[in-house]
Enzyme design. Structure first.
Site, short mmCIF file in Angstrom:
data_model
loop_
_atom_site.label_atom_id
_atom_site.label_comp_id
_atom_site.label_asym_id
_atom_site.label_seq_id
_atom_site.Cartn_x
_atom_site.Cartn_y
_atom_site.Cartn_z
N GLU A 77 -31.47 53.60 127.83
CA GLU A 77 -30.90 54.22 127.68
C GLU A 77 -30.18 54.99 126.29
O GLU A 77 -29.23 55.76 125.99
CB GLU A 77 -29.38 53.69 127.85
CG GLU A 77 -29.18 52.55 129.46
CD GLU A 77 -29.61 53.26 130.72
OE1 GLU A 77 -29.41 54.97 130.11
OE2 GLU A 77 -29.82 52.63 131.37
N GLU A 117 -31.77 56.67 117.25
CA GLU A 117 -31.83 57.89 116.90
C GLU A 117 -30.93 58.68 118.00
O GLU A 117 -30.06 60.19 117.22
CB GLU A 117 -33.19 58.53 116.63
CG GLU A 117 -33.76 57.83 115.89
CD GLU A 117 -34.35 56.42 116.05
OE1 GLU A 117 -34.17 55.30 114.66
OE2 GLU A 117 -34.68 55.62 116.69
#
Length: 401
Positions: free
Chosen positions: A379, A383
């Site tokens: 998901e 980052e």
């Protein structure tokens, strides 16, 4: 009951549901999870038990045969299930996201057709965005749908499809340039199709192939596959919401609640790792006393417990924000980021407490050590979460000069 990760303000019904799920996890999942995981075996008996409990319809409205519960209730149930075996929570999560997207964006006919059978667990959902060369750049999708009379013809290859083999309904995101002139922003020319198929592998309907399971380091038991479309014909009434060009927004809405789910999974795995670590530390003796009495181990346990508590609090906050009807991408991004990172750290600390035995497949912590890294990417990577968080913070704290 353990003191960590308690949730204030729950109703009697919520507490009863959670108690039932925790009981199920302790009796039906934990005793068999490691054995099934080592065999990479689909937990059919566990899934049947969840179906019997009504878990597949937990958030589906009562008018469609579901329990009509909140995202918070669902997330707390996922936390319990992941504490038992994270793979099982993955089986439920993809189904839940498709049901949520149907509830929020589907036409009335689509809701009437799918939701009652999804609530009963007779139809299992999966969703598909990623592609082999895609990574986190959803706008780079190349799979395409072309209008042909009253149908669309879909071609392309999708990747990392959880429940790819066992599902019977897949929400697939593809490009659909029809009705969208050249130069239209990529995210405005994407459409979600509701693709019905037979469970299994190979050609599961004309033009649609699900190859065998992808062999993974962890997150075993649940089937992760590719999805190959070659002249796949889908009726126009299976465009989610009945309108092309809305797919990106529909998927992002689903992923937003999915991020709360992944945060809940991180909380559940971290809780189990803490339980294993604190238990082992009181049984293992060195230098004439349990290692739990050594200050170094107490410091480690203190850090682990604090991380479990903090991750749980952020997950609950993100779920409650969504339930209130407010935008929660900031809270969901923070919860997913923190819970997955803390999960990795708590699992590693529990692994270190076990010493050499943590490296043995006889000990449960070995399984958790291989499962935790999936949460760092599922998901949206850390980052990506930071990008979402940063952009939203700049919106909220815009410099007035």
């Amino acid at each position: 009951m353990a003191r960590l990760a308690q949730t204030a303000g729950l109703t009697d019904i919520q507490r009863e549901i959670l108690s039932t799920v925790r009981d199920f996890v302790d009796k039906e999942i934990l005793p068999v999870a490691t054995e099934l995981e080592h065999r990479d075996e689909y937990p059919q008996q566990i899934v049947d038990g969840l179906k019997e409990l009504g878990l597949f319809g937990l958030m589906i409205p009562e008018e469609y045969g579901g329990l009509g519960e909140s995202l918070l209730t669902y997330a707390l149930c996922v936390e319990e299930i992941a504490r038992g075996w994270m793979s099982v929570s993955g089986i439920v999560n993809t189904h839940f996201i498709v049901a949520y997207m149907l509830k929020q964006h589907g036409t009335q006919e689509q809701k009437d057709h799918f939701l009652p059978r999804m609530a009963a667990g007779d139809i299992r959902g999966a969703f598909s965005m990623s592609e082999p060369a895609l990574g986190s750049d959803v706008s780079a999708i190349t799979s395409k749908a072309v209008k042909d009379g009253d149908e669309y013809v879909l071609n392309g290859q999708k990747m990392w499809l959880t429940n790819g083999g066992t599902s019977s309904l897949v929400a697939v995101l593809v490009r659909s340039d029809e009705g969208h002139p050249e130069g239209t922003a990529p995210h405005k020319s994407m459409t979600t199709f509701l693709v019905e198929k037979e469970p299994g592998f190979g050609e599961v309907r004309p033009g649609l192939t699900i190859p065998g399971k992808i062999d993974k380091m962890g997150y075993k038991g649940v089937d992760t596959t590719e999805l190959i479309m070659d002249g796949l014909r889908i009726p126009a009434d299976r465009v989610l919401g009945g309108e092309t060009g809305r797919g990106f927004y529909q998927m992002m809405d689903g992923v937003e609640v999915g991020r709360v789910n992944v945060a809940a999974r991180g909380c559940g795995v971290a809780q189990r790792a803490f339980e294993l670590g604190v238990s082992y530390a009181q049984q293992r003796h060195t230098f004439g006393k349990p290692i739990a009495q050594h200050q170094a181990i107490q410091f480690k346990l203190a850090e682990m417990a604090t991380k479990v508590e903090a991750a749980h609090a952020m997950m609950v906050n993100a779920a409650r924000k969504k339930d209130s009807g407010e935008r929660n991408d900031l809270e969901a991004g923070m919860a997913k980021y923190l819970a997955s990172e803390y999960c990795k750290e708590v699992v590693e600390d529990a692994f270190r407490i076990h010493g050499g035995y943590g490296f043995s497949k006889e000990y449960e912590i070995e399984r958790l050590y291989r499962e935790a890294p999936m949460l760092l990417i599922g998901e949206g990577t850390a980052e990506i979460q930071k990008m979402i968080i940063g952009r939203r913070l700049l919106e909220e704290y815009r410099f007035q000069g």
